[in-house]
Design a protein around this motif. Structure first.
Motif, short mmCIF file in Angstrom:
data_model
loop_
_atom_site.label_atom_id
_atom_site.label_comp_id
_atom_site.label_asym_id
_atom_site.label_seq_id
_atom_site.Cartn_x
_atom_site.Cartn_y
_atom_site.Cartn_z
N ARG A 137 -8.45 -9.62 5.68
CA ARG A 137 -8.93 -8.36 5.87
C ARG A 137 -10.09 -8.03 7.04
N ASP A 138 -11.85 -8.96 6.53
CA ASP A 138 -12.45 -9.12 6.77
C ASP A 138 -12.89 -9.79 6.92
N GLU A 139 -14.19 -10.93 6.68
CA GLU A 139 -14.98 -12.45 6.80
C GLU A 139 -15.01 -12.29 4.81
N TYR A 140 -15.13 -11.76 4.15
CA TYR A 140 -15.78 -11.41 3.05
C TYR A 140 -14.40 -11.31 2.01
N SER A 141 -13.03 -11.25 2.54
CA SER A 141 -12.29 -10.56 1.75
C SER A 141 -11.10 -11.62 1.49
N ASP A 142 -10.90 -11.70 0.24
CA ASP A 142 -9.84 -11.96 0.09
C ASP A 142 -8.24 -11.33 -0.25
N VAL A 143 -8.51 -10.52 0.79
CA VAL A 143 -7.22 -9.63 0.91
C VAL A 143 -6.45 -10.01 2.67
N LEU A 144 -5.21 -10.67 2.22
CA LEU A 144 -4.60 -11.45 3.68
C LEU A 144 -3.37 -9.41 4.04
N VAL A 145 -4.06 -9.39 5.10
CA VAL A 145 -3.03 -8.10 6.00
C VAL A 145 -2.08 -8.37 7.27
N TYR A 205 -0.83 -2.50 7.42
CA TYR A 205 -2.09 -2.65 6.45
C TYR A 205 -1.16 -2.27 5.18
N ASN A 206 0.22 -1.70 4.72
CA ASN A 206 0.36 -1.23 3.78
C ASN A 206 0.73 -2.40 3.06
N LEU A 207 1.37 -3.43 4.08
CA LEU A 207 1.31 -5.13 3.48
C LEU A 207 0.69 -5.99 3.20
N TYR A 208 0.26 -5.93 2.18
CA TYR A 208 -1.01 -7.27 2.21
C TYR A 208 -1.23 -7.79 0.85
N ALA A 209 -1.53 -9.07 0.11
CA ALA A 209 -1.39 -9.79 -0.87
C ALA A 209 -3.32 -10.43 -1.04
N THR A 210 -3.16 -9.93 -2.26
CA THR A 210 -4.43 -10.62 -3.02
C THR A 210 -4.78 -11.63 -3.26
N TYR A 211 -5.47 -12.93 -2.69
CA TYR A 211 -5.80 -14.16 -3.02
C TYR A 211 -6.17 -14.55 -4.47
N ARG A 220 -8.80 -17.14 -5.39
CA ARG A 220 -9.31 -18.25 -5.43
C ARG A 220 -9.18 -19.19 -7.13
N ALA A 221 -9.52 -18.37 -7.85
CA ALA A 221 -10.67 -19.26 -9.50
C ALA A 221 -8.71 -19.54 -10.17
N ASP A 222 -7.73 -18.58 -10.08
CA ASP A 222 -6.43 -18.81 -10.54
C ASP A 222 -5.68 -19.22 -9.90
N ASP A 223 -5.55 -19.28 -8.08
CA ASP A 223 -4.62 -19.80 -6.89
C ASP A 223 -3.48 -19.38 -7.55
N THR A 224 -3.42 -17.87 -7.86
CA THR A 224 -2.54 -16.93 -7.58
C THR A 224 -2.47 -15.82 -6.13
N LEU A 225 -1.90 -15.34 -6.04
CA LEU A 225 -1.42 -14.64 -4.98
C LEU A 225 -0.53 -13.35 -5.69
N THR A 226 -1.59 -12.00 -5.50
CA THR A 226 -1.40 -11.21 -6.08
C THR A 226 -0.42 -10.06 -4.65
N LEU A 227 1.10 -9.18 -4.65
CA LEU A 227 1.51 -8.75 -3.61
C LEU A 227 1.36 -7.34 -3.86
N SER A 228 1.60 -6.43 -2.24
CA SER A 228 1.19 -4.98 -2.56
C SER A 228 2.58 -3.98 -3.41
N LEU A 241 5.07 -4.77 0.58
CA LEU A 241 5.18 -6.34 0.48
C LEU A 241 6.75 -6.51 -0.70
N VAL A 242 6.46 -6.41 -2.24
CA VAL A 242 6.60 -5.85 -2.61
C VAL A 242 8.28 -5.79 -2.40
N ALA A 243 8.70 -4.20 -2.03
CA ALA A 243 9.22 -4.30 -1.58
C ALA A 243 10.27 -4.64 -0.59
N ALA A 244 9.10 -4.52 0.84
CA ALA A 244 9.83 -5.38 1.65
C ALA A 244 10.67 -6.95 1.80
N LEU A 245 10.14 -7.48 0.97
CA LEU A 245 10.82 -8.81 0.16
C LEU A 245 11.84 -8.58 -0.50
#
Length: 84
Positions: free
Chosen positions: A22-30, A35-41, A43-51, A54-58
């Protein structure tokens, strides 16, 4: 048996396919087109949380076995109905 990729590996795969931070300091992939389809990374837990979008699209994705034509499922359904 195939092992599931780690979140870090999944993030790299998404970046390789055109997803962007999303930006250079973000842990959000878009997604580059939606941009409604995104995943938040996390790093501490090595997990992804999906929007929710994105869950509906998948949930609409129908996996196709490797080496099969994308029309595989439709052709298989035709063959089954012809046998009946």
């Amino acid at each position: 048996m195939l092992q599931r990729p780690t979140a870090k590996q999944q993030v790299q795969a998404m970046l390789d396919r055109g997803w962007q931070w999303r930006d250079e300091y973000s842990d959000v992939l878009v997604h580059p087109d939606d941009y409604n389809l995104y995943a938040t990374y996390n790093r501490a837990d090595d997990t992804l949380t999906l929007s929710p979008a994105l869950v509906a699209a998948l949930s609409l994705v129908i996996p196709t076995p490797a080496g099969k034509n994308p029309r595989y499922w439709r052709d298989e359904q035709k063959a089954k109905s012809a046998r009946r």
